[in-house]
Scaffold this active site. Structure first.
Site, PDB file in Angstrom:
ATOM      1  CD  GLU A   1      25.162  37.749  46.345  1.00 45.24           C
ATOM      2  OE1 GLU A   1      25.977  38.973  46.631  1.00 45.24           O
ATOM      3  OE2 GLU A   1      24.700  37.433  45.448  1.00 45.24           O
ATOM      4  CD1 TRP A   2      19.426  35.255  51.582  1.00 46.13           C
ATOM      5  CD2 TRP A   2      20.220  35.866  53.631  1.00 46.13           C
ATOM      6  NE1 TRP A   2      18.200  35.807  52.240  1.00 46.13           N
ATOM      7  CE2 TRP A   2      18.818  36.114  53.617  1.00 46.13           C
ATOM      8  CE3 TRP A   2      20.836  36.115  54.789  1.00 46.13           C
ATOM      9  CZ2 TRP A   2      18.010  36.446  54.275  1.00 46.13           C
ATOM     10  CZ3 TRP A   2      19.942  36.720  55.860  1.00 46.13           C
ATOM     11  CH2 TRP A   2      18.528  36.797  55.768  1.00 46.13           C
ATOM     12  NE  ARG A   3      20.961  40.984  46.024  1.00 45.35           N
ATOM     13  CZ  ARG A   3      20.571  41.291  45.050  1.00 45.35           C
ATOM     14  NH1 ARG A   3      21.271  40.889  43.923  1.00 45.35           N
ATOM     15  NH2 ARG A   3      19.532  42.371  44.892  1.00 45.35           N
TER      16      ARG A   3
ATOM     17  NE  ARG B   1      24.629  44.376  45.081  1.00 48.02           N
ATOM     18  CZ  ARG B   1      25.458  44.135  45.583  1.00 48.02           C
ATOM     19  NH1 ARG B   1      25.998  44.944  46.991  1.00 48.02           N
ATOM     20  NH2 ARG B   1      26.441  43.006  45.878  1.00 48.02           N
TER      21      ARG B   1
ATOM     22  CD  GLU C   1      26.264  50.383  44.252  1.00 44.83           C
ATOM     23  OE1 GLU C   1      26.908  49.265  43.836  1.00 44.83           O
ATOM     24  OE2 GLU C   1      27.218  51.180  44.730  1.00 44.83           O
TER      25      GLU C   1
ATOM     26  CG  HIS D   1      26.398  45.937  41.738  1.00 47.78           C
ATOM     27  ND1 HIS D   1      27.028  46.155  42.924  1.00 47.78           N
ATOM     28  CD2 HIS D   1      26.456  44.571  41.422  1.00 47.78           C
ATOM     29  CE1 HIS D   1      27.351  45.003  43.365  1.00 47.78           C
ATOM     30  NE2 HIS D   1      27.050  44.021  42.449  1.00 47.78           N
TER      31      HIS D   1
ATOM     32  CE  LYS E   1      29.167  41.353  42.387  1.00 50.82           C
ATOM     33  NZ  LYS E   1      28.172  40.896  43.272  1.00 50.82           N
TER      34      LYS E   1
ATOM     35  NE  ARG F   1      26.258  37.625  34.300  1.00 49.86           N
ATOM     36  CZ  ARG F   1      25.884  37.793  35.212  1.00 49.86           C
ATOM     37  NH1 ARG F   1      26.477  37.404  36.416  1.00 49.86           N
ATOM     38  NH2 ARG F   1      25.346  39.037  35.363  1.00 49.86           N
TER      39      ARG F   1
ATOM     40  CD  GLN G   1      22.578  35.987  38.473  1.00 54.68           C
ATOM     41  OE1 GLN G   1      21.691  35.234  38.765  1.00 54.68           O
ATOM     42  NE2 GLN G   1      23.219  36.893  39.586  1.00 54.68           N
TER      43      GLN G   1
END
Length: 254
Positions: free
Chosen positions: A46-48, A82, A86, A143, A170, A213, A236
């Site tokens: 994932e590129w944030r 993002r 959120e 989120h 999600k 997770r 994480q």
């Protein structure tokens, strides 16, 4: 429940897939993190983009996407901006947010884009239409960094995302107690058992939420987010440690 296949990865079957975020501020940092992500054994990256200092410059974003695609090869790429509300790094106007995501979908360099549910129904539907016309899948997300909504509300939001025509749904929530973590797991299991027509991703954040997770194969959660170095959300786990636990649980459930 339907699965979603991007490149060589099928989401929604077997062991939950591991997605690793890239959260660099500069092009150099992004490239370095992408190289580490590729070596981590993750299933997706994932590129944030909200972390990127030049995210408001379309040419710079296009250059980074091209660099990421070259680095990642056939590893699927999820594009995410993002918003600050959120848990992200900055805000954009709704029009700028939508334009950025549509540009990513049109680029031919990403496999999935993330759209926040609370951007509004019309925004979600428009991005779905644009993305699908370019063969790109859409993840709808929500989120809540303050609390864990009631179980029925979690399911309601996931079902609403699904109704808008996205490919993956999600939700990430913050527990105020361990009971909240268990409620999130129960909501996930019920959603996947009773209502899901597409892959479901859920997580409880923070240290108490780490369990969520790890146990996706039990509840039906299709993707879990790990880290290589810098984390993009609280709780994480490093990707290689996460993979080992997922394999152990999978073997124990056979």
């Amino acid at each position: 429940m339907h699965t979603v296949t991007v490149r060589n990865v099928t989401i929604g079957e077997g062991i939950p897939k591991i997605c690793v975020p890239v959260v660099g501020i500069t092009k150099k940092e992004i490239k370095e993190q992408a190289e580490l992500a590729k070596q981590s054994g993750a299933d997706l990256v994932e590129w944030r983009a909200d972390w990127f200092a030049d995210v408001c410059e379309p040419q710079s974003v296009a250059e980074v996407l091209k660099e990421l695609r070259g680095t990642l090869g056939e590893l699927p790429l999820l594009f995410t901006f993002r918003t600050k509300r959120e848990g992200g790094e900055r805000e954009l106007s709704l029009n700028a947010y939508l334009a950025l995501n549509e540009a990513a979908a049109r680029s031919g360099l990403v496999d999935l884009v993330d759209i926040e549910l609370f951007a509004g129904d019309e925004c979600v539907k428009r991005l779905v239409e644009t993305s699908h016309s370019y063969g790109v899948k859409v993840v709808a997300s929500n989120h809540d960094f303050q609390k864990t909504p009631a179980k029925d509300e979690i399911i309601k939001r996931l079902c609403r995302m699904q109704e808008l025509g996205v490919d993956i749904v999600k939700i990430a929530v913050m527990p105020e107690s361990r009971a909240d973590v268990l409620m999130l797991l129960a909501a996930t299991e019920e959603m996947c058992r009773e209502y899901a027509r597409c892959p479901v991703i859920t997580m409880s954040m923070g240290s108490d939420g780490v369990l969520s997770r790890l146990c996706g194969e039990l509840t039906g959660c299709a993707v879990t987010f790990g880290a290589v170095g810098k984390v993009s959300a609280p709780g994480q786990v490093q990707a290689q440690e996460l993979a080992a636990v997922l394999r152990l649980l999978h073997q124990s459930m056979l």
